[in-house]
Design an enzyme around this catalytic site. Structure first.
Site, PDB file in Angstrom:
ATOM      1  N   LEU A  63       0.832  -1.207   0.000  1.00 35.51           N
ATOM      2  CA  LEU A  63       0.000   0.000   0.000  1.00 35.51           C
ATOM      3  C   LEU A  63       0.866   1.255   0.000  1.00 35.51           C
ATOM      4  O   LEU A  63       0.608   2.213  -0.740  1.00 35.51           O
ATOM      5  CB  LEU A  63      -0.936  -0.034   1.207  1.00 35.51           C
ATOM      6  CG  LEU A  63      -2.016   1.034   1.455  1.00 35.51           C
ATOM      7  CD1 LEU A  63      -1.460   2.336   1.978  1.00 35.51           C
ATOM      8  CD2 LEU A  63      -2.895   1.235   0.253  1.00 35.51           C
ATOM      9  N   ASP A  78       3.895   1.659  -1.123  1.00 40.67           N
ATOM     10  CA  ASP A  78       4.540   1.824  -2.427  1.00 40.67           C
ATOM     11  C   ASP A  78       3.568   2.371  -3.467  1.00 40.67           C
ATOM     12  O   ASP A  78       3.920   3.218  -4.292  1.00 40.67           O
ATOM     13  CB  ASP A  78       5.107   0.492  -2.908  1.00 40.67           C
ATOM     14  CG  ASP A  78       6.474   0.178  -2.326  1.00 40.67           C
ATOM     15  OD1 ASP A  78       7.007   1.017  -1.584  1.00 40.67           O
ATOM     16  OD2 ASP A  78       7.011  -0.904  -2.627  1.00 40.67           O
ATOM     17  N   LYS A 131      11.958   4.961  -2.032  1.00 40.07           N
ATOM     18  CA  LYS A 131      11.494   4.318  -3.256  1.00 40.07           C
ATOM     19  C   LYS A 131      10.001   4.029  -3.230  1.00 40.07           C
ATOM     20  O   LYS A 131       9.436   3.668  -2.193  1.00 40.07           O
ATOM     21  CB  LYS A 131      12.265   3.020  -3.502  1.00 40.07           C
ATOM     22  CG  LYS A 131      13.727   3.252  -3.834  1.00 40.07           C
ATOM     23  CD  LYS A 131      14.416   2.053  -4.430  1.00 40.07           C
ATOM     24  CE  LYS A 131      14.649   0.963  -3.432  1.00 40.07           C
ATOM     25  NZ  LYS A 131      15.490  -0.122  -3.993  1.00 40.07           N
ATOM     26  N   PHE A 173       0.263  -1.771  15.841  1.00 47.30           N
ATOM     27  CA  PHE A 173      -0.454  -2.443  14.756  1.00 47.30           C
ATOM     28  C   PHE A 173      -0.059  -3.914  14.626  1.00 47.30           C
ATOM     29  O   PHE A 173      -0.829  -4.723  14.098  1.00 47.30           O
ATOM     30  CB  PHE A 173      -0.175  -1.743  13.421  1.00 47.30           C
ATOM     31  CG  PHE A 173      -0.850  -0.410  13.278  1.00 47.30           C
ATOM     32  CD1 PHE A 173      -2.230  -0.315  13.170  1.00 47.30           C
ATOM     33  CD2 PHE A 173      -0.103   0.759  13.243  1.00 47.30           C
ATOM     34  CE1 PHE A 173      -2.853   0.921  13.029  1.00 47.30           C
ATOM     35  CE2 PHE A 173      -0.708   1.999  13.096  1.00 47.30           C
ATOM     36  CZ  PHE A 173      -2.089   2.076  12.996  1.00 47.30           C
TER      37      PHE A 173
END
Length: 398
Positions: free
Chosen positions: A134, A136, A169, A196
């Site tokens: 997600l 990326d 990136k 999380f």
């Protein structure tokens, strides 16, 4: 710096127009990564203020892109946070995100959500909440939208916390190519909340442990010892609570990654120690989809290159066995049917193309050191694959 090559004193010199110019400039890059436990606790202002421009007021409007599974688990909490923090207007775009959906279609879905929301280009950073895939996808969408839109990352998986969430990136897959399309576009801020991990299944905790082990093997022997002594317990407990040991493991992993990225964020130098475990794994991961997770493919790559290093005398047999034992204790694979000479040969060839015609293959030196080589042969690769298979067989019958 700005220079023109034929007319040093203006557009025209002695009647001759300038015909060529060289533009040399630099854009400073600054982004923040920090631990923020309880990031969706209404008493915390961290997310509300994240991405504020030049220390100005918190963004009044928020577009959040939330991974589908995360929305099922935390959607009510996220909405309650936005309501409690007085966000004037917010929208939540729920996006399914896994490796097979890591495509430009998913990027376009995020772009469409930005258009619907009427996002301001600079003052309203998108908030990405989810795992590495997600993050990326959203990062790539934001890099393309109006040629650069800021965003904030809230990783919800271990691999997001220590790897995908802290670098520059972005990327999606194309055809059989892993992350074949991508950009460099760091988030304005990344908020790391280990809480999380409590709802993460054990396999995905192991998956993230591979990227922590990578840092340990190539630059942090103390981190390796922590994983050797406590890694299996951290996986079983999902870092809940992280405690002193868990916090040190996470902190060392993030620090080690950022330390390596800091002076080479745009990959001007293609010899990168953080590419350890990422020479053969892209091909293995894409060939095996959906059977292998990213970190599992990275672990296979590290197991293979550890065996290569042992054959070269860079790692002792005892160190090799310790590494493989830690992988197993972390719930990571050390062998796979795809670790076959023909597949590995193809994987290495693709990596050589990615690294401008040279292998630039990082290998471990002992535990906590590394070296780059460019002389790995297909025969050596095949023999190492055979050794790894045999070591796996021995372990399975132990």
């Amino acid at each position: 710096m700005f220079a023109h090559h034929t007319a040093p004193h203006g557009l025209f010199t002695h009647g001759g127009p300038a015909r060529s110019w060289t533009v040399s400039t630099a854009k400073p890059v600054s982004y923040r990564v920090g631990f923020s436990p309880g990031v969706f606790d209404p008493s915390s202002s961290a997310l509300a203020r994240a991405g504020a421009v030049d220390g100005g007021p918190a963004p009044a409007r928020r577009l959040l892109v939330v991974e589908e599974r995360v929305d099922m688990l935390y959607g009510d909490l996220i909405r309650a946070y936005c309501d409690a923090r007085g966000t004037d207007e917010y929208a939540i775009h729920v996006l399914p995100a896994h490796e097979r959906l890591k495509t430009m279609d998913s990027v376009f879905s995020v772009v469409a959500a930005m258009d619907r929301f009427g996002l301001d280009r600079r003052r309203e950073p998108v908030v990405a909440v989810g795992g590495g895939v997600l993050l990326d996808i959203v990062g790539l969408a934001c890099s393309l939208y109006r040629r650069s839109t800021p965003y904030v990352r809230v990783p919800t998986t271990l691999i997001g916390l220590v790897d995908a969430g802290v670098g520059a990136k972005t990327g999606v897959n194309f055809g059989a190519g892993k992350n074949r399309l991508g950009t460099y576009h760091p988030a304005a801020e990344t908020l790391l909340d280990p809480g999380f991990l409590a709802t993460l299944d054990e396999r995905h905790v192991s998956n993230g442990m591979a990227e922590i082990l990578k840092i340990a093997l190539i630059k942090d022997a103390e981190l390796f010892e922590l994983l050797e002594d406590h890694g299996s317990g951290l996986v079983a407990d999902r870092f809940q609570p992280a405690g002193a040991t868990g916090e040190e493991v996470l902190g060392r992993a993030v620090h080690g990654m950022l330390e390596e990225l800091h002076d080479n964020l745009w990959e001007h130098r293609l010899e990168r120690v953080v590419d350890y475990g990422h020479s053969f794994s892209p091909t293995l991961e894409m060939r095996a989809l959906p059977a292998l997770l990213h970190g599992e493919a990275v672990a296979l790559d590290m197991a293979l290159t550890t065996v290569i290093a042992a054959r070269r005398g860079l790692v002792t047999d005892e160190q090799r066995d310790r590494v493989l034992d830690v992988m197993r204790a972390l719930g990571l694979p050390v062998t796979h049917p795809l670790c076959a000479p023909d597949v590995l040969k193809e994987a290495l060839a693709d990596t050589v193309r990615h690294r401008d015609g040279r292998q630039r293959l990082p290998l471990p030196v002992g535990i906590g050191g590394s070296v780059f080589v460019n002389d790995l042969t297909t025969g050596e690769l095949a023999r190492a694959a055979g050794d790894l298979s045999a070591l796996g067989e021995v372990a399975s019958h132990a």
